[in-house]
Design a protein around this motif. Structure first.
Motif, PDB file in Angstrom:
ATOM      1  N   GLY A  14       0.821  -1.216   0.000  1.00 60.94           N
ATOM      2  CA  GLY A  14       0.000   0.000   0.000  1.00 60.94           C
ATOM      3  C   GLY A  14       0.847   1.255   0.000  1.00 60.94           C
ATOM      4  O   GLY A  14       2.079   1.191  -0.038  1.00 60.94           O
ATOM      5  N   GLN A  15       0.161   2.404   0.054  1.00 65.56           N
ATOM      6  CA  GLN A  15       0.929   3.654  -0.058  1.00 65.56           C
ATOM      7  C   GLN A  15       1.724   3.954   1.210  1.00 65.56           C
ATOM      8  O   GLN A  15       2.855   4.451   1.116  1.00 65.56           O
ATOM      9  CB  GLN A  15       0.093   4.826  -0.547  1.00 65.56           C
ATOM     10  CG  GLN A  15      -1.213   5.093   0.144  1.00 65.56           C
ATOM     11  CD  GLN A  15      -1.557   6.583   0.129  1.00 65.56           C
ATOM     12  OE1 GLN A  15      -0.917   7.371  -0.555  1.00 65.56           O
ATOM     13  NE2 GLN A  15      -2.560   6.973   0.911  1.00 65.56           N
ATOM     14  N   ILE A  16       1.219   3.642   2.382  1.00 65.30           N
ATOM     15  CA  ILE A  16       2.046   3.840   3.585  1.00 65.30           C
ATOM     16  C   ILE A  16       3.211   2.852   3.566  1.00 65.30           C
ATOM     17  O   ILE A  16       4.352   3.208   3.870  1.00 65.30           O
ATOM     18  CB  ILE A  16       1.213   3.687   4.878  1.00 65.30           C
ATOM     19  CG1 ILE A  16       0.179   4.812   4.972  1.00 65.30           C
ATOM     20  CG2 ILE A  16       2.124   3.712   6.114  1.00 65.30           C
ATOM     21  CD1 ILE A  16      -0.780   4.705   6.152  1.00 65.30           C
ATOM     22  N   LEU A  41       3.805  -8.736   4.747  1.00 64.79           N
ATOM     23  CA  LEU A  41       2.557  -9.513   4.725  1.00 64.79           C
ATOM     24  C   LEU A  41       1.522  -8.759   3.897  1.00 64.79           C
ATOM     25  O   LEU A  41       1.226  -7.596   4.168  1.00 64.79           O
ATOM     26  CB  LEU A  41       2.044  -9.737   6.153  1.00 64.79           C
ATOM     27  CG  LEU A  41       0.736 -10.514   6.290  1.00 64.79           C
ATOM     28  CD1 LEU A  41       0.840 -11.922   5.716  1.00 64.79           C
ATOM     29  CD2 LEU A  41       0.297 -10.580   7.760  1.00 64.79           C
ATOM     30  N   GLU A  42       1.008  -9.436   2.899  1.00 69.75           N
ATOM     31  CA  GLU A  42      -0.031  -8.852   2.034  1.00 69.75           C
ATOM     32  C   GLU A  42      -1.142  -9.876   1.841  1.00 69.75           C
ATOM     33  O   GLU A  42      -1.022 -11.041   2.213  1.00 69.75           O
ATOM     34  CB  GLU A  42       0.566  -8.462   0.667  1.00 69.75           C
ATOM     35  CG  GLU A  42       0.869  -6.972   0.522  1.00 69.75           C
ATOM     36  CD  GLU A  42      -0.398  -6.096   0.522  1.00 69.75           C
ATOM     37  OE1 GLU A  42      -1.509  -6.605   0.318  1.00 69.75           O
ATOM     38  OE2 GLU A  42      -0.256  -4.874   0.712  1.00 69.75           O
ATOM     39  N   ILE A  43      -2.233  -9.431   1.275  1.00 69.53           N
ATOM     40  CA  ILE A  43      -3.235 -10.369   0.784  1.00 69.53           C
ATOM     41  C   ILE A  43      -2.731 -10.868  -0.580  1.00 69.53           C
ATOM     42  O   ILE A  43      -1.870 -10.217  -1.196  1.00 69.53           O
ATOM     43  CB  ILE A  43      -4.630  -9.702   0.678  1.00 69.53           C
ATOM     44  CG1 ILE A  43      -4.558  -8.379  -0.102  1.00 69.53           C
ATOM     45  CG2 ILE A  43      -5.191  -9.455   2.070  1.00 69.53           C
ATOM     46  CD1 ILE A  43      -5.919  -7.730  -0.321  1.00 69.53           C
ATOM     47  N   GLY A 130      -3.440   0.788  10.784  1.00 71.76           N
ATOM     48  CA  GLY A 130      -4.682   0.642  10.003  1.00 71.76           C
ATOM     49  C   GLY A 130      -5.915   1.009  10.815  1.00 71.76           C
ATOM     50  O   GLY A 130      -6.069   0.569  11.955  1.00 71.76           O
ATOM     51  N   ASN A 131      -6.776   1.781  10.206  1.00 72.80           N
ATOM     52  CA  ASN A 131      -7.964   2.277  10.926  1.00 72.80           C
ATOM     53  C   ASN A 131      -9.132   1.315  10.906  1.00 72.80           C
ATOM     54  O   ASN A 131      -9.261   0.540   9.966  1.00 72.80           O
ATOM     55  CB  ASN A 131      -8.396   3.610  10.274  1.00 72.80           C
ATOM     56  CG  ASN A 131      -7.477   4.723  10.695  1.00 72.80           C
ATOM     57  OD1 ASN A 131      -7.102   4.804  11.865  1.00 72.80           O
ATOM     58  ND2 ASN A 131      -7.117   5.576   9.748  1.00 72.80           N
ATOM     59  N   PRO A 132     -10.015   1.409  11.925  1.00 71.69           N
ATOM     60  CA  PRO A 132      -9.921   2.236  13.143  1.00 71.69           C
ATOM     61  C   PRO A 132      -8.842   1.712  14.084  1.00 71.69           C
ATOM     62  O   PRO A 132      -9.017   0.658  14.697  1.00 71.69           O
ATOM     63  CB  PRO A 132     -11.323   2.140  13.764  1.00 71.69           C
ATOM     64  CG  PRO A 132     -11.884   0.848  13.235  1.00 71.69           C
ATOM     65  CD  PRO A 132     -11.259   0.603  11.901  1.00 71.69           C
TER      66      PRO A 132
HETATM   67  P1  NAX Z   1      -3.612   1.342   0.977  1.00 68.47           P
HETATM   68  O1  NAX Z   1      -4.994   0.975   0.578  1.00 68.47           O
HETATM   69  O2  NAX Z   1      -2.726   2.085   0.037  1.00 68.47           O
HETATM   70  O3  NAX Z   1      -2.819   0.024   1.387  1.00 68.47           O
HETATM   71  C1  NAX Z   1      -3.363  -0.942   2.216  1.00 68.47           C
HETATM   72  C2  NAX Z   1      -2.691  -2.249   1.865  1.00 68.47           C
HETATM   73  O4  NAX Z   1      -3.098  -3.212   2.845  1.00 68.47           O
HETATM   74  C3  NAX Z   1      -3.090  -2.820   0.503  1.00 68.47           C
HETATM   75  O5  NAX Z   1      -1.914  -3.124  -0.235  1.00 68.47           O
HETATM   76  C4  NAX Z   1      -3.879  -4.081   0.830  1.00 68.47           C
HETATM   77  O6  NAX Z   1      -3.699  -5.097  -0.114  1.00 68.47           O
HETATM   78  C5  NAX Z   1      -3.266  -4.453   2.176  1.00 68.47           C
HETATM   79  N1  NAX Z   1      -4.085  -5.331   3.011  1.00 68.47           N
HETATM   80  C6  NAX Z   1      -5.434  -5.341   3.152  1.00 68.47           C
HETATM   81  N2  NAX Z   1      -5.812  -6.318   3.961  1.00 68.47           N
HETATM   82  C7  NAX Z   1      -4.690  -6.948   4.383  1.00 68.47           C
HETATM   83  C8  NAX Z   1      -4.446  -8.064   5.217  1.00 68.47           C
HETATM   84  N3  NAX Z   1      -5.437  -8.718   5.779  1.00 68.47           N
HETATM   85  N4  NAX Z   1      -3.162  -8.434   5.415  1.00 68.47           N
HETATM   86  C9  NAX Z   1      -2.150  -7.791   4.822  1.00 68.47           C
HETATM   87  N5  NAX Z   1      -2.334  -6.729   4.003  1.00 68.47           N
HETATM   88  C10 NAX Z   1      -3.579  -6.312   3.781  1.00 68.47           C
HETATM   89  O7  NAX Z   1      -3.751   2.124   2.366  1.00 68.47           O
HETATM   90  P2  NAX Z   1      -2.720   3.115   3.077  1.00 68.47           P
HETATM   91  O8  NAX Z   1      -2.902   4.477   2.557  1.00 68.47           O
HETATM   92  O9  NAX Z   1      -1.380   2.501   3.040  1.00 68.47           O
HETATM   93  O10 NAX Z   1      -3.314   3.120   4.572  1.00 68.47           O
HETATM   94  C11 NAX Z   1      -3.304   1.964   5.384  1.00 68.47           C
HETATM   95  C12 NAX Z   1      -4.116   2.199   6.642  1.00 68.47           C
HETATM   96  O11 NAX Z   1      -3.570   3.236   7.442  1.00 68.47           O
HETATM   97  C13 NAX Z   1      -5.571   2.594   6.372  1.00 68.47           C
HETATM   98  O12 NAX Z   1      -6.402   1.851   7.247  1.00 68.47           O
HETATM   99  C14 NAX Z   1      -5.586   4.049   6.799  1.00 68.47           C
HETATM  100  O13 NAX Z   1      -6.872   4.452   7.199  1.00 68.47           O
HETATM  101  C15 NAX Z   1      -4.619   4.048   7.925  1.00 68.47           C
HETATM  102  N6  NAX Z   1      -4.082   5.339   8.357  1.00 68.47           N
HETATM  103  C16 NAX Z   1      -3.842   5.523   9.689  1.00 68.47           C
HETATM  104  C17 NAX Z   1      -3.284   6.671  10.192  1.00 68.47           C
HETATM  105  C18 NAX Z   1      -3.033   6.852  11.647  1.00 68.47           C
HETATM  106  O14 NAX Z   1      -2.615   7.946  12.018  1.00 68.47           O
HETATM  107  N7  NAX Z   1      -3.256   5.890  12.535  1.00 68.47           N
HETATM  108  C19 NAX Z   1      -2.957   7.804   9.279  1.00 68.47           C
HETATM  109  C20 NAX Z   1      -2.804   7.400   7.855  1.00 68.47           C
HETATM  110  C21 NAX Z   1      -3.775   6.365   7.360  1.00 68.47           C
HETATM  111  O15 NAX Z   1      -4.995   7.013   7.055  1.00 68.47           O
END
Ligand code: NAX
Length: 328
Positions: A14-16, A41-43, A130-132
């Motif tokens: 993902g982007q983070i 770890l990814e899906i 990851g949120n929440p």
């Molecule tokens: P992205 O959608 O770019 O990336 C998420 C990645 O997670 C994808 O590559 C997806 O395939 C993978 N994924 C999904 N389910 C999975 C699983 N069961 N096992 C392994 N990988 C899995 O999201 P991104 O922008 O990187 O953000 C990730 C999370 O951070 C989101 O939930 C976002 O809301 C949260 N955030 C939390 C913040 C905080 O301050 N606590 C701030 C930034 C961000 O909004």
């Protein structure tokens, strides 16, 4: 020591993940003397992109990067993990109710907690991004009964850093002069960024910015809604700043917070400041001897009390909802 530390990152494609992995591999997560082995770890749909990122990591020739492995199954992904950054989550999409969101994330964080319980190293430290985030951390923690609860944390460091930056701007000072800020409660719009104990160059922040209208009308909402403002401006949610905050959180957890200062992190409540025991809530914290400690004895006035209570009430609602859904 020269033994590599195993760092598992979920959502690695993902982007983070893209902003985070290079900083970990360069040594910024654990320090310049600690080699790391990355476990991504990814899906299954994310594995190919994760492989691409791993190729780029190879191409950086980072001296501290001792290896990269990619997994699509949590038990393998968390095997031997010393640090786990839980970034991948199910985002809220249009029309999704809160219950749907919590269920979808329960389906991710329940098995991940169980996998951490089964196979992570004894010194495992978990940060949920990851949120929440707070409630996802609670779900994972509840499914890892053999891991000390204090090893499960949720990220509010991005909120903390956003607050530092806003206050520094208002006061017209460098960010490094601000200390003792606190984010309380949930990583959500109800969070409470508290400047009542903050200091600017060692003076109470209230001497420098004694402006209640700015505090209520500008500072608090700007910090709490910053995530939405980034999406509006960038067309994508915070990524590099979120990765930076995750690096800050783990670095301080392992290496300690600076003398005289503190930071903010979502940690399991021991009942301090009236936050129900067991909730994962953000507090003022210091890292001492590799453990987070809640800063004790701060006066909480009526204004702060109401805001902390409102955010904690939201955490209680989320906990009760995941209980009803059978996720904890
Ligand atoms: P992205 O959608 O770019 O990336 C998420 C990645 O997670 C994808 O590559 C997806 O395939 C993978 N994924 C999904 N389910 C999975 C699983 N069961 N096992 C392994 N990988 C899995 O999201 P991104 O922008 O990187 O953000 C990730 C999370 O951070 C989101 O939930 C976002 O809301 C949260 N955030 C939390 C913040 C905080 O301050 N606590 C701030 C930034 C961000 O909004």
């Amino acid at each position: 020591s020269n033994t590599p530390v195993n760092v598992t990152v979920t959502g690695a494609a993902g982007q983070i993940g893209y902003a985070l992995l290079f900083r970990i591999a360069s040594g910024q997560l654990l320090g310049p003397d600690t080699p790391v082995k990355l476990r991504l770890l990814e899906i299954p749909q994310g594995v190919k992109a994760a492989e691409g990122t791993a190729m780029e990591l190879d191409d950086c020739a980072f001296p501290l990067l001792a290896g990269i492995d990619i997994f699509d199954e949590p038990n393998a992904g968390f095997e031997g993990a010393n640090v786990a950054l839980l970034v991948g989550a199910r985002p809220r999409t249009a029309g999704m109710e809160r219950g749907d969101l919590l269920s979808a994330n329960g389906g991710i964080f329940k098995p991940q907690g169980a996998a951490i319980n089964a196979g992570a190293a004894d010194d495992i430290r978990v940060l949920v991004v990851g949120n929440p985030a707070n409630t996802n951390a609670l779900i994972a923690q509840q499914h890892a009964p053999d891991v000390p609860a204090e090893r499960f944390t949720a990220m509010t460091r991005l909120d903390h850093n956003r607050a530092l930056s806003q206050l520094a701007k208002k006061a017209g000072v460098p960010v490094a002069e601000i200390t003792r800020l606190t984010i309380w409660g949930n990583h959500s719009a109800t969070q409470y960024p508290d400047i009542f104990h903050a200091e600017i160059a060692g003076r109470p922040a209230s001497d420098v910015v004694a402006d209640q209208a700015w505090l209520e009308g500008d500072f608090i909402p700007t910090v709490a809604k910053r995530g939405a403002a980034i999406i509006a401006a960038r067309g994508a949610s915070s990524a590099a700043s979120a990765a930076n905050a995750a690096v800050d959180h783990v670095f301080d957890w392992v290496n300690g917070t600076p003398e005289g200062d503190w930071t903010s992190a979502g940690i399991v409540s021991d009942g301090s400041y009236g936050v129900p025991e067991g909730l994962i809530s953000s507090f003022p914290v210091r890292s001492v001897g590799g453990r987070w400690e809640i800063v004790q004895g701060l006066d909480v006035d009526e204004f702060s009390r109401a805001r902390i209570d409102a955010s904690v009430a939201e955490l209680v609602e989320e906990r009760d909802a995941v209980r009803e859904l059978g996720l904890i």
